[in-house]
Scaffold this active site. Structure first.
Site, mmCIF file in Angstrom:
data_model
loop_
_atom_site.group_PDB
_atom_site.id
_atom_site.type_symbol
_atom_site.label_atom_id
_atom_site.label_comp_id
_atom_site.label_asym_id
_atom_site.label_seq_id
_atom_site.Cartn_x
_atom_site.Cartn_y
_atom_site.Cartn_z
ATOM 1 N N LYS A 14 10.805 -0.781 12.772
ATOM 2 C CA LYS A 14 11.231 -0.515 11.390
ATOM 3 C C LYS A 14 12.310 0.562 11.366
ATOM 4 O O LYS A 14 13.321 0.451 10.671
ATOM 5 C CB LYS A 14 10.041 0.010 10.574
ATOM 6 C CG LYS A 14 9.012 -1.000 10.194
ATOM 7 C CD LYS A 14 8.054 -0.310 9.218
ATOM 8 C CE LYS A 14 6.877 -1.157 8.854
ATOM 9 N NZ LYS A 14 5.943 -0.470 7.963
ATOM 10 N N LYS A 18 0.839 -1.197 0.000
ATOM 11 C CA LYS A 18 0.000 0.000 0.000
ATOM 12 C C LYS A 18 0.874 1.247 0.000
ATOM 13 O O LYS A 18 0.678 2.164 -0.779
ATOM 14 C CB LYS A 18 -0.896 -0.039 1.232
ATOM 15 C CG LYS A 18 -1.789 1.136 1.384
ATOM 16 C CD LYS A 18 -2.696 0.922 2.576
ATOM 17 C CE LYS A 18 -2.958 2.233 3.265
ATOM 18 N NZ LYS A 18 -3.870 2.086 4.387
ATOM 19 N N GLU A 72 10.921 -4.929 3.532
ATOM 20 C CA GLU A 72 10.901 -6.351 3.167
ATOM 21 C C GLU A 72 10.418 -6.541 1.728
ATOM 22 O O GLU A 72 10.990 -7.301 0.946
ATOM 23 C CB GLU A 72 9.945 -7.138 4.094
ATOM 24 C CG GLU A 72 10.429 -7.330 5.506
ATOM 25 C CD GLU A 72 10.017 -6.195 6.438
ATOM 26 O OE1 GLU A 72 9.759 -5.070 5.957
ATOM 27 O OE2 GLU A 72 9.956 -6.448 7.653
ATOM 28 N N GLU A 80 -3.355 -5.747 15.750
ATOM 29 C CA GLU A 80 -2.854 -4.474 15.213
ATOM 30 C C GLU A 80 -3.943 -3.399 15.295
ATOM 31 O O GLU A 80 -3.649 -2.216 15.392
ATOM 32 C CB GLU A 80 -2.375 -4.647 13.761
ATOM 33 C CG GLU A 80 -1.384 -3.582 13.339
ATOM 34 C CD GLU A 80 -0.753 -3.828 11.975
ATOM 35 O OE1 GLU A 80 -1.497 -4.005 11.000
ATOM 36 O OE2 GLU A 80 0.478 -3.812 11.878
ATOM 37 N N GLY A 117 -4.258 -1.708 5.679
ATOM 38 C CA GLY A 117 -3.617 -2.926 5.176
ATOM 39 C C GLY A 117 -4.319 -4.198 5.628
ATOM 40 O O GLY A 117 -4.624 -5.082 4.822
ATOM 41 N N ARG A 118 -4.625 -4.304 6.921
ATOM 42 C CA ARG A 118 -5.213 -5.547 7.437
ATOM 43 C C ARG A 118 -6.673 -5.716 7.048
ATOM 44 O O ARG A 118 -7.258 -6.771 7.285
ATOM 45 C CB ARG A 118 -5.051 -5.605 8.948
ATOM 46 C CG ARG A 118 -5.556 -4.377 9.684
ATOM 47 C CD ARG A 118 -5.032 -4.340 11.102
ATOM 48 N NE ARG A 118 -5.343 -3.111 11.807
ATOM 49 C CZ ARG A 118 -4.631 -1.992 11.745
ATOM 50 N NH1 ARG A 118 -3.574 -1.925 10.948
ATOM 51 N NH2 ARG A 118 -4.961 -0.933 12.449
ATOM 52 N N HIS A 155 -3.801 -31.631 20.189
ATOM 53 C CA HIS A 155 -2.627 -32.416 20.589
ATOM 54 C C HIS A 155 -1.460 -31.507 20.924
ATOM 55 O O HIS A 155 -0.304 -31.933 20.905
ATOM 56 C CB HIS A 155 -2.279 -33.398 19.461
ATOM 57 C CG HIS A 155 -3.395 -34.355 19.206
ATOM 58 N ND1 HIS A 155 -3.531 -35.538 19.899
ATOM 59 C CD2 HIS A 155 -4.484 -34.258 18.400
ATOM 60 C CE1 HIS A 155 -4.638 -36.145 19.491
ATOM 61 N NE2 HIS A 155 -5.238 -35.387 18.586
HETATM 62 O O1 LIG Z 1 1.309 -2.719 2.299
HETATM 63 P P1 LIG Z 1 2.484 -2.089 2.960
HETATM 64 O O2 LIG Z 1 2.450 -0.600 2.886
HETATM 65 O O3 LIG Z 1 3.775 -2.641 2.393
HETATM 66 O O4 LIG Z 1 2.434 -2.436 4.464
HETATM 67 C C1 LIG Z 1 2.610 -3.726 4.980
HETATM 68 C C2 LIG Z 1 2.419 -3.724 6.473
HETATM 69 O O5 LIG Z 1 3.336 -2.784 6.997
HETATM 70 C C3 LIG Z 1 3.281 -2.450 8.358
HETATM 71 O O6 LIG Z 1 3.992 -3.379 9.108
HETATM 72 C C4 LIG Z 1 1.914 -2.248 8.916
HETATM 73 O O7 LIG Z 1 1.930 -2.343 10.286
HETATM 74 C C5 LIG Z 1 0.936 -3.269 8.381
HETATM 75 O O8 LIG Z 1 -0.353 -2.870 8.762
HETATM 76 C C6 LIG Z 1 1.017 -3.338 6.893
HETATM 77 O O9 LIG Z 1 0.067 -4.234 6.440
#
Ligand SMILES: O=P(O)(O)OC[C@H]1O[C@H](O)[C@H](O)[C@@H](O)[C@@H]1O
Length: 527
Positions: A503, A213, A219, A357, A270-271, A388
């Site tokens: 981060k 987003k 990463e 989150e 995002g979530r 288990h």
């Molecule tokens: O989609 P992006 O901008 O790469 O973000 C990926 C993720 O980054 C962060 O860790 C946020 O805490 C998440 O809520 C998000 O989904």
């Protein structure tokens, strides 16, 4: 107009606190009364699902006070404000519009002259057209061969939801003739993640979607470069294999390096983005746009239920309210999500992000510390595997952990066998039924070591089969539950400042701008 108040200012909350330990589940669930509760304490959900809360620590008196709380706190009105475009995300001063991506509910929301519903629908159509062309062989690799595999590169919300949904329908799609492409996911910056996926596919026949987003996540950008390097080494042109799903304002949106770009915006967190372009592109490619549309239908149907003011006809709100009773009145710190469905193996992982989150907050939506506990710790695994493993603690540990079971009468794939008088599916269902009662009623024994206290609350969402529709309804249920709980705690469920610090520090480590403990830890890894 709604008013946003802290939970502990409500008259109904004071009443609710007086109802601590009001229901002895062991007693309530014993004998015929238990059978009566199973029949009565059930709220219909969308797509033929139902939310059964017979084994929760509630009775009519507790439910009445929960209904009062829902009214006093204007919870459904707050939901209405949200989907009609109020600035609900106070931390980032943003609208919260993920429900619009399900194409239903509320007025048109216009931002800077753009009708947001039209925008989301347009992006879904764009993804559908693109997927249809790939499936028809109209979009191919440079050698004119069809693409067989699609790989999503993303993390957090750009990975967990889409991955959980893909896994949930992967085998269903194969048996129902709608498996169009194989999907894979690269998320971790651990090079072993990307390398393992790349080693398992034919890169020349693969499309890669860079999903971010923000377009700035370390990463994801690292993994994008990792994959591009592999494409170049294979003699391929990355721009003929790479797509992006991002917000229009992100750096990725400005690049010409992609075969196609699909957009979302800052108003979908995002979530909560699984069915925006973030998940829509890969799911449309993997299963076809029709299956993706069925997931959206299931979500939209559940969203409609979330607008009911009667809590017994609003399973998402009811589940949220019972969860708050457990967390704030009973004082239980965790909740386990236990799907008795192998297809839902990554669903708890997605809910961990979605829930923790969103509601892992200590300040209210105005930035003031709250004086009560908020979001619980969420964990889970599919049953019966969990039985288990950690169920020992759930049955006999010192903490009471409320449980959320999910189960289906029928398996997804028609393959099953009768062994010792029952199918595997019946054995699975027998186990979940037995667990609910064992947790609630316990078992007496002279030997304390073999004694089960019982009194451990659980609910179950039960359906006929996990299909695209019921999967969509299940996802919307939990998203809406989390949203309602955020309203109840008066926190902003739509930002995530808590993940930023790590981060920032990681970047400092890589730039060698460290001292003290951070330098010492960096040195341990010889960074
Ligand atoms: O989609 P992006 O901008 O790469 O973000 C990926 C993720 O980054 C962060 O860790 C946020 O805490 C998440 O809520 C998000 O989904």
């Amino acid at each position: 107009m709604v008013t946003w108040n802290n939970l502990d200012t409500l008259t109904s909350y004071a009443k609710l606190k007086d109802l601590k330990d009001h229901v002895d589940i062991k007693e309530a669930m014993a004998g015929e009364n238990g059978a009566k509760r199973v029949a009565e304490y059930s709220a219909p959900m969308a797509s033929g699902l139902s939310f059964n809360y017979a084994a929760k620590q509630v009775d009519d008196e507790v439910l009445d006070v929960l209904a009062e709380l829902a009214d006093e706190h204007q919870l459904v009105d707050k939901f209405e404000e949200l989907y009609n475009g109020a600035i609900i995300n106070t931390g980032e001063q943003r609208l919260v519009l993920h429900h619009l991506a399900r194409r239903q509910l509320g007025k048109d929301v216009i931002v800077d002259g753009v009708n947001k519903r039209d925008f989301y629908v347009e992006q879904q159509k764009k993804a559908a057209d693109f997927a249809n062309k790939v499936h028809a062989g109209e979009i191919t690799n440079e050698a004119g061969e069809t693409f067989t595999t699609v790989v999503q590169i993303g993390i957090g919300g750009s990975d967990l939801g889409p991955r959980a949904l893909y896994i949930a329908l992967e085998n269903w799609a194969k048996t129902n003739g709608c498996a169009k492409m194989e999907a894979k996911f690269i998320s971790n910056v651990d090079p072993d993640d990307a390398a393992a996926v790349l080693n398992s596919i034919d890169v020349s026949r693969s499309l890669f979607i860079v999903v971010s987003k923000s377009g700035t996540t370390l990463e994801t950008l690292t993994n994008e470069a990792f994959v591009k390097d592999a494409l170049v080494k294979a003699g391929l042109n990355p721009s003929k294999h790479m797509l992006t799903a991002t917000s229009e304002t992100s750096p990725l949106a400005k690049s010409d390096d992609y075969l196609a770009a699909f957009f979302m915006d800052d108003f979908i967190g995002g979530r909560y983005s699984s069915v925006s372009s973030v998940g829509g592109v890969i799911l449309s490619l993997a299963f076809g746009p029709d299956v993706f549309a069925r997931i959206l239908d299931g979500m939209a149907e559940e969203d409609k239920l979330a607008t009911n003011k009667d809590i017994k006809a609003n399973p998402d709100l009811l589940d949220a309210l019972i969860g708050v009773y457990e967390r704030n009145v009973q004082g239980y710190p965790e909740t386990a999500v236990l799907p008795y469905s192998q297809a839902l193996s990554r669903f708890p992982a997605h809910l961990q992000q979605c829930d923790m989150e969103s509601n892992g907050k200590s300040v209210n939506r105005f930035g003031e510390p709250v004086d009560y506990v908020t979001g619980p710790i969420i964990f889970g695994e599919p049953g019966t595997n969990g039985q288990h493993s950690f169920y020992q603690l759930l049955h006999q540990g010192t903490d009471i952990v409320p449980l959320q079971f999910v189960g289906f009468k029928d398996s997804q794939l028609a393959t099953d066998v009768v062994i010792e008088g029952s199918t595997s599916q019946k054995k699975l269902c027998a186990n979940v039924a037995a667990q609910i009662v064992a947790f609630a009623c316990g078992k007496d024994d002279e030997n304390n070591n073999k004694k089960f206290e019982g009194g451990r609350p659980s609910s179950i969402i039960i359906g006929d089969q996990l299909t695209p529709e019921s999967l969509g309804s299940l996802l919307a249920h939990f998203e809406n539950k989390i949203m309602f709980q955020g309203f109840i705690w008066n926190v902003n469920s739509f930002d995530q400042e808590g993940v930023q610090l790590g981060k920032v520090l990681a970047k400092r480590v890589l730039a060698h701008e460290t001292d003290g403990a951070l330098k010492a830890y960096s040195d341990l890894f010889e960074i």
